[in-house]
Design a protein around this motif. Sequence first.
Motif, PDB file in Angstrom:
ATOM      1  N   HIS A  61      -4.339  -6.760  -1.332  1.00  0.00           N
ATOM      2  CA  HIS A  61      -3.623  -7.867  -2.521  1.00  0.00           C
ATOM      3  C   HIS A  61      -4.354  -9.197  -2.161  1.00  0.00           C
ATOM      4  O   HIS A  61      -4.357  -9.973  -2.831  1.00  0.00           O
ATOM      5  CB  HIS A  61      -2.213  -7.679  -2.279  1.00  0.00           C
ATOM      6  CG  HIS A  61      -1.321  -8.347  -1.201  1.00  0.00           C
ATOM      7  ND1 HIS A  61      -1.653  -8.294   0.192  1.00  0.00           N
ATOM      8  CD2 HIS A  61      -0.733  -9.406  -1.253  1.00  0.00           C
ATOM      9  CE1 HIS A  61      -1.029  -8.988   0.740  1.00  0.00           C
ATOM     10  NE2 HIS A  61      -0.393  -9.730   0.094  1.00  0.00           N
ATOM     11  N   ASN A 120       2.453  -0.201  -8.958  1.00  0.00           N
ATOM     12  CA  ASN A 120       1.734  -1.598  -8.688  1.00  0.00           C
ATOM     13  C   ASN A 120       1.172  -2.001  -9.959  1.00  0.00           C
ATOM     14  O   ASN A 120       0.279  -3.253  -9.619  1.00  0.00           O
ATOM     15  CB  ASN A 120       1.179  -1.572  -7.414  1.00  0.00           C
ATOM     16  CG  ASN A 120       1.806  -1.058  -6.144  1.00  0.00           C
ATOM     17  OD1 ASN A 120       2.853  -1.863  -6.035  1.00  0.00           O
ATOM     18  ND2 ASN A 120       1.409  -0.180  -5.322  1.00  0.00           N
ATOM     19  N   TRP A 168       2.091  -5.680 -11.034  1.00  0.00           N
ATOM     20  CA  TRP A 168       1.977  -6.803 -10.079  1.00  0.00           C
ATOM     21  C   TRP A 168       0.403  -6.988  -9.751  1.00  0.00           C
ATOM     22  O   TRP A 168       0.243  -8.319  -9.584  1.00  0.00           O
ATOM     23  CB  TRP A 168       2.664  -5.995  -8.633  1.00  0.00           C
ATOM     24  CG  TRP A 168       2.486  -6.937  -7.656  1.00  0.00           C
ATOM     25  CD1 TRP A 168       3.145  -8.227  -7.561  1.00  0.00           C
ATOM     26  CD2 TRP A 168       2.028  -6.804  -6.538  1.00  0.00           C
ATOM     27  NE1 TRP A 168       3.020  -8.796  -6.207  1.00  0.00           N
ATOM     28  CE2 TRP A 168       2.294  -7.732  -5.609  1.00  0.00           C
ATOM     29  CE3 TRP A 168       1.516  -5.622  -5.627  1.00  0.00           C
ATOM     30  CZ2 TRP A 168       1.549  -8.128  -4.044  1.00  0.00           C
ATOM     31  CZ3 TRP A 168       0.910  -5.572  -4.594  1.00  0.00           C
ATOM     32  CH2 TRP A 168       0.942  -6.762  -3.717  1.00  0.00           C
ATOM     33  N   HIS A 221       2.542 -10.992   0.080  1.00  0.00           N
ATOM     34  CA  HIS A 221       3.995 -10.247  -0.291  1.00  0.00           C
ATOM     35  C   HIS A 221       4.253  -9.451   1.094  1.00  0.00           C
ATOM     36  O   HIS A 221       3.555  -8.564   1.528  1.00  0.00           O
ATOM     37  CB  HIS A 221       3.535  -9.158  -1.422  1.00  0.00           C
ATOM     38  CG  HIS A 221       4.995  -8.255  -1.564  1.00  0.00           C
ATOM     39  ND1 HIS A 221       5.814  -8.603  -2.429  1.00  0.00           N
ATOM     40  CD2 HIS A 221       4.994  -6.908  -1.193  1.00  0.00           C
ATOM     41  CE1 HIS A 221       6.790  -7.778  -2.444  1.00  0.00           C
ATOM     42  NE2 HIS A 221       6.378  -6.573  -1.681  1.00  0.00           N
ATOM     43  N   ASP A 253       6.506  -6.446   2.561  1.00  0.00           N
ATOM     44  CA  ASP A 253       7.451  -5.306   1.816  1.00  0.00           C
ATOM     45  C   ASP A 253       8.570  -4.929   2.548  1.00  0.00           C
ATOM     46  O   ASP A 253       9.607  -4.728   2.096  1.00  0.00           O
ATOM     47  CB  ASP A 253       6.417  -4.142   1.825  1.00  0.00           C
ATOM     48  CG  ASP A 253       6.728  -2.892   0.830  1.00  0.00           C
ATOM     49  OD1 ASP A 253       7.549  -3.505   0.021  1.00  0.00           O
ATOM     50  OD2 ASP A 253       6.635  -1.992   1.108  1.00  0.00           O
ATOM     51  N   GLU A 254       8.621  -5.113   4.282  1.00  0.00           N
ATOM     52  CA  GLU A 254       9.824  -4.871   5.032  1.00  0.00           C
ATOM     53  C   GLU A 254       9.541  -5.618   6.257  1.00  0.00           C
ATOM     54  O   GLU A 254       8.444  -5.785   6.706  1.00  0.00           O
ATOM     55  CB  GLU A 254       9.932  -3.391   4.944  1.00  0.00           C
ATOM     56  CG  GLU A 254      11.333  -2.785   5.388  1.00  0.00           C
ATOM     57  CD  GLU A 254      11.170  -1.327   5.390  1.00  0.00           C
ATOM     58  OE1 GLU A 254      12.239  -0.805   5.984  1.00  0.00           O
ATOM     59  OE2 GLU A 254      10.198  -0.756   4.908  1.00  0.00           O
ATOM     60  N   THR A 313       2.494   1.372   1.338  1.00  0.00           N
ATOM     61  CA  THR A 313       3.193   0.010   1.679  1.00  0.00           C
ATOM     62  C   THR A 313       2.714  -0.933   0.655  1.00  0.00           C
ATOM     63  O   THR A 313       1.375  -1.181   0.443  1.00  0.00           O
ATOM     64  CB  THR A 313       2.891  -0.795   2.976  1.00  0.00           C
ATOM     65  OG1 THR A 313       3.566   0.335   3.897  1.00  0.00           O
ATOM     66  CG2 THR A 313       3.313  -1.939   3.174  1.00  0.00           C
ATOM     67  N   ARG A 314       3.366  -1.769  -0.039  1.00  0.00           N
ATOM     68  CA  ARG A 314       2.958  -2.860  -0.935  1.00  0.00           C
ATOM     69  C   ARG A 314       2.882  -4.305  -0.002  1.00  0.00           C
ATOM     70  O   ARG A 314       4.064  -4.601   0.365  1.00  0.00           O
ATOM     71  CB  ARG A 314       3.905  -3.253  -2.107  1.00  0.00           C
ATOM     72  CG  ARG A 314       3.354  -4.291  -2.941  1.00  0.00           C
ATOM     73  CD  ARG A 314       4.401  -4.699  -3.893  1.00  0.00           C
ATOM     74  NE  ARG A 314       4.477  -3.753  -4.918  1.00  0.00           N
ATOM     75  CZ  ARG A 314       5.216  -4.006  -6.258  1.00  0.00           C
ATOM     76  NH1 ARG A 314       5.907  -5.214  -6.343  1.00  0.00           N
ATOM     77  NH2 ARG A 314       4.900  -3.142  -7.139  1.00  0.00           N
ATOM     78  N   GLY A 315       1.692  -4.842   0.040  1.00  0.00           N
ATOM     79  CA  GLY A 315       1.263  -5.931   0.906  1.00  0.00           C
ATOM     80  C   GLY A 315       1.632  -5.669   2.348  1.00  0.00           C
ATOM     81  O   GLY A 315       0.888  -4.672   2.794  1.00  0.00           O
ATOM     82  N   LEU A 349       3.955  -5.055   6.474  1.00  0.00           N
ATOM     83  CA  LEU A 349       4.994  -5.087   7.464  1.00  0.00           C
ATOM     84  C   LEU A 349       5.148  -6.029   8.276  1.00  0.00           C
ATOM     85  O   LEU A 349       3.869  -6.342   8.889  1.00  0.00           O
ATOM     86  CB  LEU A 349       4.948  -3.583   7.848  1.00  0.00           C
ATOM     87  CG  LEU A 349       5.210  -2.605   6.768  1.00  0.00           C
ATOM     88  CD1 LEU A 349       5.103  -1.149   7.530  1.00  0.00           C
ATOM     89  CD2 LEU A 349       6.288  -2.447   5.859  1.00  0.00           C
TER      90      LEU A 349
END
Length: 319
Positions: free
Chosen positions: A160, A181, A184, A285, A287-288, A307-309, A311
């Motif tokens: 990203h 995604n 985004w 970003h 994600d968590e 995973t988006r972006g 952790l």
Amino acid sequence: MRAAVIDETGCPDVLHLADVRLPLRINSEVLVQIAGAGVNPLDAKTRGGRGVSAAIESFPYILGQDFSGVVVETPYEAFHLKVGDEVYGMLSAPRGQGSYAEYAAVPSMQVCRKPARLSMIEAAAVPVAALTAWGMVVDVAKAHEGQRILIHAGAGGVGHFAVQFAAYFGAHVIATSSGRNSSWLRELGAAEVIDYTSKRFEDEVSRVDVVIDLIGNATDDTGTRSLQTLRPGGLLINAPTGSWPTVVADAKALGLRATTYTVSPDASTLTIITRLINSGDVHVHVDEVFELSDAAEAHRRLEEGHTRGKLVIAVSEQP
């Protein structure tokens, strides 16, 4: 201090909390109270006995490269960073202990002021992924207007940022990702997004100038298939360690160019990235977020994929 450590390599459960000695700041190092630590694929590979685990000299060992935090000691009185400054950067783990801990001694050339517009948690997600993306897209690919760049795993940590950097410098960006995604990634700057779950990217795109390969042949021969998308003399840049050992030879056999890439913890480049973040041209970003005591769960989540972006592990509260 508290740290998430491993006493041996193995599954995520080898990560556990322990009390360890506070690091001693020496020479030009800066002592930082860690607020957040990014979680990267290399952390998980090393914990599992691959990655750079061969360089771990002793246990217990603290994983982690990304960090954000507050300066608590500086090398000398006139140093450009002061006690209380909010900073971020990248450690050279396992050449020394990592960032899954309440404090870290950081070489001065590997730390800089964090972006003012980011929280500590957001800042911890930036250094490794952004520096990797910058190195591949800007330093090696030399992204520019009119260039066509295919970026695999565009929604991931490195991906990203790679999409944003390539678009910022004017390239026509084609990203692969799952369908969820797509919108985004277009917001981040991708001109085209290919859903790898429903289409073969080599059937959808051709004659690109550069492939940013963040997968290699670790999944579905993505690396080898990517060579089909390049124009004659095109360049493939592969990052995941060991994901495609024959990449250079395979490309050369087809009249193409290829190189692997390894990130450097360079604070001067990170300072440039900081400016782009503060100007609103680049976004991160998360994600968590996990507590330090849940580092094992963070690794399990990372290894699930998708995973988006990034952790991030929240290490300690800042004053």
